[in-house]
Design a protein around this motif. Structure first.
Motif, mmCIF file in Angstrom:
data_model
loop_
_atom_site.group_PDB
_atom_site.id
_atom_site.type_symbol
_atom_site.label_atom_id
_atom_site.label_comp_id
_atom_site.label_asym_id
_atom_site.label_seq_id
_atom_site.Cartn_x
_atom_site.Cartn_y
_atom_site.Cartn_z
ATOM 1 N N LYS A 56 -10.993 -6.749 3.430
ATOM 2 C CA LYS A 56 -10.319 -8.042 3.263
ATOM 3 C C LYS A 56 -10.571 -8.973 4.452
ATOM 4 O O LYS A 56 -10.514 -10.189 4.315
ATOM 5 C CB LYS A 56 -8.811 -7.862 3.068
ATOM 6 C CG LYS A 56 -8.440 -7.203 1.753
ATOM 7 C CD LYS A 56 -8.187 -8.231 0.715
ATOM 8 C CE LYS A 56 -7.661 -7.610 -0.568
ATOM 9 N NZ LYS A 56 -7.792 -8.517 -1.682
ATOM 10 N N ILE B 291 -4.527 -5.547 -4.036
ATOM 11 C CA ILE B 291 -4.346 -4.356 -3.195
ATOM 12 C C ILE B 291 -3.617 -3.279 -3.983
ATOM 13 O O ILE B 291 -4.018 -2.111 -3.989
ATOM 14 C CB ILE B 291 -3.580 -4.708 -1.900
ATOM 15 C CG1 ILE B 291 -4.463 -5.555 -0.980
ATOM 16 C CG2 ILE B 291 -3.088 -3.449 -1.192
ATOM 17 C CD1 ILE B 291 -3.726 -6.160 0.198
ATOM 18 N N LYS C 101 -5.976 -1.660 -6.536
ATOM 19 C CA LYS C 101 -7.021 -0.820 -5.936
ATOM 20 C C LYS C 101 -6.454 0.466 -5.342
ATOM 21 O O LYS C 101 -7.087 1.517 -5.426
ATOM 22 C CB LYS C 101 -7.814 -1.619 -4.913
ATOM 23 C CG LYS C 101 -8.707 -2.632 -5.614
ATOM 24 C CD LYS C 101 -9.522 -3.445 -4.659
ATOM 25 C CE LYS C 101 -10.459 -4.339 -5.479
ATOM 26 N NZ LYS C 101 -10.999 -5.438 -4.741
ATOM 27 N N GLN D 164 -9.471 1.174 4.314
ATOM 28 C CA GLN D 164 -10.755 0.553 3.965
ATOM 29 C C GLN D 164 -10.534 -0.852 3.392
ATOM 30 O O GLN D 164 -11.242 -1.790 3.748
ATOM 31 C CB GLN D 164 -11.505 1.421 2.953
ATOM 32 C CG GLN D 164 -12.774 0.779 2.449
ATOM 33 C CD GLN D 164 -13.264 1.367 1.130
ATOM 34 O OE1 GLN D 164 -12.586 2.175 0.506
ATOM 35 N NE2 GLN D 164 -14.428 0.936 0.716
ATOM 36 N N LEU D 165 -9.553 -0.997 2.496
ATOM 37 C CA LEU D 165 -9.257 -2.308 1.908
ATOM 38 C C LEU D 165 -8.901 -3.340 2.965
ATOM 39 O O LEU D 165 -9.332 -4.490 2.889
ATOM 40 C CB LEU D 165 -8.080 -2.188 0.931
ATOM 41 C CG LEU D 165 -8.393 -1.982 -0.519
ATOM 42 C CD1 LEU D 165 -7.112 -1.718 -1.299
ATOM 43 C CD2 LEU D 165 -9.120 -3.158 -1.101
ATOM 44 N N SER E 266 0.820 -1.213 0.000
ATOM 45 C CA SER E 266 0.000 0.000 0.000
ATOM 46 C C SER E 266 0.855 1.264 0.000
ATOM 47 O O SER E 266 0.590 2.197 -0.752
ATOM 48 C CB SER E 266 -0.937 -0.001 1.214
ATOM 49 O OG SER E 266 -1.832 -1.083 1.156
ATOM 50 N N SER F 288 -7.165 4.519 -6.665
ATOM 51 C CA SER F 288 -7.910 5.299 -5.682
ATOM 52 C C SER F 288 -7.701 6.799 -5.762
ATOM 53 O O SER F 288 -8.430 7.550 -5.140
ATOM 54 C CB SER F 288 -7.565 4.821 -4.268
ATOM 55 O OG SER F 288 -6.250 5.189 -3.929
ATOM 56 N N LYS G 228 -8.278 4.641 1.285
ATOM 57 C CA LYS G 228 -8.521 3.425 0.506
ATOM 58 C C LYS G 228 -7.748 2.245 1.095
ATOM 59 O O LYS G 228 -8.285 1.138 1.202
ATOM 60 C CB LYS G 228 -8.125 3.643 -0.959
ATOM 61 C CG LYS G 228 -8.432 2.463 -1.859
ATOM 62 C CD LYS G 228 -9.929 2.204 -1.932
ATOM 63 C CE LYS G 228 -10.274 1.174 -2.966
ATOM 64 N NZ LYS G 228 -11.705 1.010 -3.123
#
Length: 155
Positions: free
Chosen positions: A49, A119, A122, A44-45, A24, A126, A41
């Protein structure tokens, strides 16, 4: 303890537990700027998960979810602030997975790798763009494939 991790050393488990945060930070900071939407994001991910990961990863993400925000924010603070130094530092940590993943059940390691790539994608999507289009920067696109990690499915 996650059953798949029983044969691993503590330092190897730690790398596996930090991997989503490393990915991330790597992707969010690829353009030198980790913005608010990328931070939101990522957090939140990690929460999603915990409930919607592949079945073999649910236990893993339950543990990761409990510590993700702290790991993520600590990495942002402690790692170098410019991408040209931060990227190589994170790459060194993620490359350690190449020695750890072969020790795990092939299904788990393959799904773990696919999850890290998800991940990355996404997080890259974002921030920026117009209505979600053209939102992945050149820098993020180069890193999203996580080429520093060997695909366990190809072994």
């Amino acid at each position: 303890m996650i059953p798949e991790f029983e044969k691993l050393r503590d330092d190897e488990v730690e790398i596996l537990l930090k991997a989503p945060a490393y990915v991330s930070v790597l992707i969010a900071g690829a353009d030198d700027n980790i913005d608010k939407s990328e931070i939101q994001k990522a957090i939140q991910l990690a929460k999603v998960k915990q409930q919607k990961a592949r079945e073999s990863l649910l236990g893993y993400y339950k543990v990761v979810g409990e510590r993700f925000e702290n790991d993520f924010m600590t990495m942002i603070e402690e790692l170098p602030h410019n991408a040209s130094e931060r990227g190589p530092a994170i790459n060194r940590e993620l490359k350690k997975l190449n020695l750890i993943l072969p020790k795990l059940n092939k299904t788990f390691s393959t799904e773990f790798y696919a999850s890290l790539k998800d991940i990355a994608k996404k997080i890259a999507e974002s921030s920026g763009g117009i209505l979600g289009y053209l939102s992945v920067s050149y820098e993020e696109a180069k890193l999203m494939e996580l080429t520093m990690i060997n695909d366990p499915a190809k072994k």
